[in-house]
Every structure is written in structure tokens, then in C-alpha cells.
Design a protein around this motif. Sequence first.
Motif, PDB file in Angstrom:
ATOM      1  N   ASP A  45      26.377  44.604  41.095  1.00 54.12           N
ATOM      2  CA  ASP A  45      26.416  44.746  42.550  1.00 54.12           C
ATOM      3  C   ASP A  45      26.954  43.471  43.203  1.00 54.12           C
ATOM      4  O   ASP A  45      27.844  43.522  44.063  1.00 54.12           O
ATOM      5  CB  ASP A  45      25.008  45.058  43.066  1.00 54.12           C
ATOM      6  CG  ASP A  45      24.986  45.176  44.573  1.00 54.12           C
ATOM      7  OD1 ASP A  45      25.676  46.074  45.101  1.00 54.12           O
ATOM      8  OD2 ASP A  45      24.308  44.356  45.230  1.00 54.12           O
ATOM      9  N   LEU A  46      26.440  42.312  42.783  1.00 49.25           N
ATOM     10  CA  LEU A  46      26.909  41.043  43.345  1.00 49.25           C
ATOM     11  C   LEU A  46      28.379  40.822  42.984  1.00 49.25           C
ATOM     12  O   LEU A  46      29.179  40.376  43.818  1.00 49.25           O
ATOM     13  CB  LEU A  46      26.035  39.893  42.839  1.00 49.25           C
ATOM     14  CG  LEU A  46      26.428  38.485  43.294  1.00 49.25           C
ATOM     15  CD1 LEU A  46      26.480  38.382  44.824  1.00 49.25           C
ATOM     16  CD2 LEU A  46      25.452  37.448  42.740  1.00 49.25           C
ATOM     17  N   ALA A  47      28.747  41.148  41.747  1.00 51.36           N
ATOM     18  CA  ALA A  47      30.143  40.981  41.319  1.00 51.36           C
ATOM     19  C   ALA A  47      31.073  41.831  42.192  1.00 51.36           C
ATOM     20  O   ALA A  47      32.130  41.355  42.641  1.00 51.36           O
ATOM     21  CB  ALA A  47      30.290  41.374  39.851  1.00 51.36           C
ATOM     22  N   SER A  48      30.690  43.062  42.452  1.00 45.24           N
ATOM     23  CA  SER A  48      31.523  43.961  43.264  1.00 45.24           C
ATOM     24  C   SER A  48      31.657  43.455  44.697  1.00 45.24           C
ATOM     25  O   SER A  48      32.726  43.568  45.303  1.00 45.24           O
ATOM     26  CB  SER A  48      30.926  45.363  43.301  1.00 45.24           C
ATOM     27  OG  SER A  48      30.894  45.889  42.011  1.00 45.24           O
ATOM     28  N   ARG A  49      30.561  42.919  45.228  1.00 38.24           N
ATOM     29  CA  ARG A  49      30.632  42.407  46.611  1.00 38.24           C
ATOM     30  C   ARG A  49      31.452  41.118  46.685  1.00 38.24           C
ATOM     31  O   ARG A  49      32.263  40.928  47.580  1.00 38.24           O
ATOM     32  CB  ARG A  49      29.222  42.209  47.166  1.00 38.24           C
ATOM     33  CG  ARG A  49      28.555  43.567  47.449  1.00 38.24           C
ATOM     34  CD  ARG A  49      27.360  43.427  48.341  1.00 38.24           C
ATOM     35  NE  ARG A  49      26.215  42.875  47.619  1.00 38.24           N
ATOM     36  CZ  ARG A  49      25.208  42.235  48.195  1.00 38.24           C
ATOM     37  NH1 ARG A  49      25.190  42.043  49.491  1.00 38.24           N
ATOM     38  NH2 ARG A  49      24.217  41.785  47.464  1.00 38.24           N
ATOM     39  N   HIS A  50      31.239  40.243  45.708  1.00 41.16           N
ATOM     40  CA  HIS A  50      31.975  38.982  45.693  1.00 41.16           C
ATOM     41  C   HIS A  50      33.479  39.226  45.556  1.00 41.16           C
ATOM     42  O   HIS A  50      34.284  38.579  46.224  1.00 41.16           O
ATOM     43  CB  HIS A  50      31.471  38.109  44.543  1.00 41.16           C
ATOM     44  CG  HIS A  50      32.240  36.843  44.349  1.00 41.16           C
ATOM     45  ND1 HIS A  50      32.262  35.838  45.297  1.00 41.16           N
ATOM     46  CD2 HIS A  50      33.041  36.421  43.337  1.00 41.16           C
ATOM     47  CE1 HIS A  50      33.045  34.851  44.862  1.00 41.16           C
ATOM     48  NE2 HIS A  50      33.528  35.186  43.688  1.00 41.16           N
ATOM     49  N   TYR A  51      33.850  40.173  44.683  1.00 43.63           N
ATOM     50  CA  TYR A  51      35.266  40.451  44.417  1.00 43.63           C
ATOM     51  C   TYR A  51      35.756  41.707  45.143  1.00 43.63           C
ATOM     52  O   TYR A  51      36.706  42.345  44.694  1.00 43.63           O
ATOM     53  CB  TYR A  51      35.498  40.578  42.912  1.00 43.63           C
ATOM     54  CG  TYR A  51      35.542  39.247  42.174  1.00 43.63           C
ATOM     55  CD1 TYR A  51      36.406  38.215  42.593  1.00 43.63           C
ATOM     56  CD2 TYR A  51      34.750  39.020  41.058  1.00 43.63           C
ATOM     57  CE1 TYR A  51      36.462  37.003  41.919  1.00 43.63           C
ATOM     58  CE2 TYR A  51      34.807  37.799  40.378  1.00 43.63           C
ATOM     59  CZ  TYR A  51      35.666  36.796  40.809  1.00 43.63           C
ATOM     60  OH  TYR A  51      35.726  35.599  40.134  1.00 43.63           O
ATOM     61  N   ALA A  52      35.138  42.051  46.274  1.00 46.30           N
ATOM     62  CA  ALA A  52      35.474  43.293  47.001  1.00 46.30           C
ATOM     63  C   ALA A  52      36.963  43.407  47.296  1.00 46.30           C
ATOM     64  O   ALA A  52      37.537  44.496  47.226  1.00 46.30           O
ATOM     65  CB  ALA A  52      34.667  43.367  48.297  1.00 46.30           C
ATOM     66  N   GLU A  53      37.623  42.289  47.620  1.00 43.51           N
ATOM     67  CA  GLU A  53      39.052  42.339  47.978  1.00 43.51           C
ATOM     68  C   GLU A  53      39.929  42.788  46.800  1.00 43.51           C
ATOM     69  O   GLU A  53      41.080  43.182  46.995  1.00 43.51           O
ATOM     70  CB  GLU A  53      39.540  40.973  48.485  1.00 43.51           C
ATOM     71  CG  GLU A  53      39.520  39.902  47.417  1.00 43.51           C
ATOM     72  CD  GLU A  53      40.052  38.533  47.864  1.00 43.51           C
ATOM     73  OE1 GLU A  53      41.224  38.450  48.236  1.00 43.51           O
ATOM     74  OE2 GLU A  53      39.258  37.558  47.829  1.00 43.51           O
ATOM     75  N   HIS A  54      39.385  42.716  45.588  1.00 40.03           N
ATOM     76  CA  HIS A  54      40.180  43.073  44.407  1.00 40.03           C
ATOM     77  C   HIS A  54      39.868  44.477  43.876  1.00 40.03           C
ATOM     78  O   HIS A  54      40.446  44.896  42.867  1.00 40.03           O
ATOM     79  CB  HIS A  54      39.972  42.047  43.295  1.00 40.03           C
ATOM     80  CG  HIS A  54      40.387  40.664  43.692  1.00 40.03           C
ATOM     81  ND1 HIS A  54      41.695  40.347  44.001  1.00 40.03           N
ATOM     82  CD2 HIS A  54      39.666  39.521  43.871  1.00 40.03           C
ATOM     83  CE1 HIS A  54      41.757  39.060  44.332  1.00 40.03           C
ATOM     84  NE2 HIS A  54      40.554  38.536  44.266  1.00 40.03           N
ATOM     85  N   GLU A  55      38.941  45.183  44.537  1.00 40.21           N
ATOM     86  CA  GLU A  55      38.590  46.530  44.093  1.00 40.21           C
ATOM     87  C   GLU A  55      39.838  47.407  44.100  1.00 40.21           C
ATOM     88  O   GLU A  55      40.641  47.345  45.039  1.00 40.21           O
ATOM     89  CB  GLU A  55      37.513  47.124  45.012  1.00 40.21           C
ATOM     90  CG  GLU A  55      36.566  48.009  44.265  1.00 40.21           C
ATOM     91  CD  GLU A  55      35.347  48.414  45.079  1.00 40.21           C
ATOM     92  OE1 GLU A  55      34.928  47.648  45.986  1.00 40.21           O
ATOM     93  OE2 GLU A  55      34.826  49.508  44.799  1.00 40.21           O
ATOM     94  N   GLY A  56      40.015  48.185  43.042  1.00 46.24           N
ATOM     95  CA  GLY A  56      41.189  49.058  42.958  1.00 46.24           C
ATOM     96  C   GLY A  56      42.355  48.437  42.204  1.00 46.24           C
ATOM     97  O   GLY A  56      43.281  49.141  41.807  1.00 46.24           O
ATOM     98  N   LYS A  57      42.327  47.117  42.009  1.00 43.54           N
ATOM     99  CA  LYS A  57      43.407  46.473  41.258  1.00 43.54           C
ATOM    100  C   LYS A  57      43.196  46.703  39.756  1.00 43.54           C
ATOM    101  O   LYS A  57      42.066  46.897  39.312  1.00 43.54           O
ATOM    102  CB  LYS A  57      43.461  44.976  41.572  1.00 43.54           C
ATOM    103  CG  LYS A  57      43.856  44.694  43.025  1.00 43.54           C
ATOM    104  CD  LYS A  57      43.949  43.208  43.318  1.00 43.54           C
ATOM    105  CE  LYS A  57      44.234  42.974  44.803  1.00 43.54           C
ATOM    106  NZ  LYS A  57      44.145  41.551  45.186  1.00 43.54           N
TER     107      LYS A  57
END
Length: 153
Positions: A45-57
Motif C-alpha cells: 500500500d505504501l509502495a503504491s502511494r509513494h510511486y503513484a505517478e508511475h502506476e501503469g508504466k
Amino acid sequence: MANERSLVLVKPDAMQRGLAGAVLQRLENRGLLLIGLKLMRVDQDLASRHYAEHEGKPFFAALVDYITSSPIIAAVFEGDSATSAIRNSVGVTNPSQAAAGTIRGDFGLEVGRNLVHASDSPESGERELALFFTQEELVQWSRDNERWISENP
Ligand code: DAT
Ligand code: MG
């Protein structure tokens, strides 16, 4: 900008390789003020929030696997133009292209093992540090030698 705050993560590869001290020392040596520090594990969860701008890459899943794979050290450094000073000391994203003398340029070879995270703007710094630290965990202090680091402390 004066007194910027930046989140730095000593990533799992740097931890596993025993480079945490070397990474933090380079930033401390520049005169940046350490105001937050913790050893922790990053969950999904923290990883996804921290790297939210890269989701989908295409590299997102590998990035989350990497950052959650082993403990990290999270640190907050404060200082005049701290963001750009730290990014310059860290080096460009792909260590194979990073200048010698930078952390990534001296210790790494691959983008998926680039040793350290550093916030890319003062706004990112504030957003990211709030994901990792409570206000109470950040320590306000000043050094007795501040005038030898800054002309106008
Ligand atoms: P930085 O960590 O230099 O701020 P970024 O924010 O663009 O770089 O990307 C975050 C992390 O994602 C980066 O440290 C490593 C990984 N990454 C970025 N671009 C990548 C790519 N093209 N292939 C694989 N991993 C990549
Ligand atoms: Mg980034």
C-alpha cells in the motif's frame, strides 16, 4: 527555495549491500540537516502511494516488488535548495548513465537497482515525507556550527 525538505530512501539493494552509511554520509557531508530517520519495511500500500505517478508504466510491478523486498531506511533532510542538492548527489535515474562521484554513479549499474530515492521537487518532498513520517517523528534542531555551513543561517 530556502529550507526545503526532501525524502530520501536507502533502497533494499543498498541495505543488502551494506551501503546505508555511505549513502547517508554523503548527504550529511554536504551540510544537509537530518530531521527524520527510520528503519522500516515498505508494504504494498505504501509502495503504491509513494510511486503513484508511475502506476501503469511497464516497470511499476517490478518497482513495487523491489521497494518492498527488504527493509529500507527512510530519511528526511532539510536545507537551502535541498531538493536539487540531493538529486545532484544521487545522480540520474539510471546508474549506468550517472556521473562518477554521485551515489548512483559510484555504486550502481542498473535502473532497477539504483540504491536510493530522492524527492524530485519541494512539493513532492512534502507529499512523500508525509507518507513515511508523522509530524512528531520529525525533529526540529539546529547545529552549533551552522554559520560554517551557511552564510546566513
Ligand atoms: P528517480 O528515482 O530518479 O526519481 P523516477 O521517479 O523517474 O526516477 O522513477 C522512479 C523509479 O522507477 C526509479 O528510481 C527506477 C524506476 N524506473 C524509472 N524509469 C525506469 C525504467 N525506464 N525502467 C525501469 N525502471 C525504471
Ligand atoms: Mg522520482
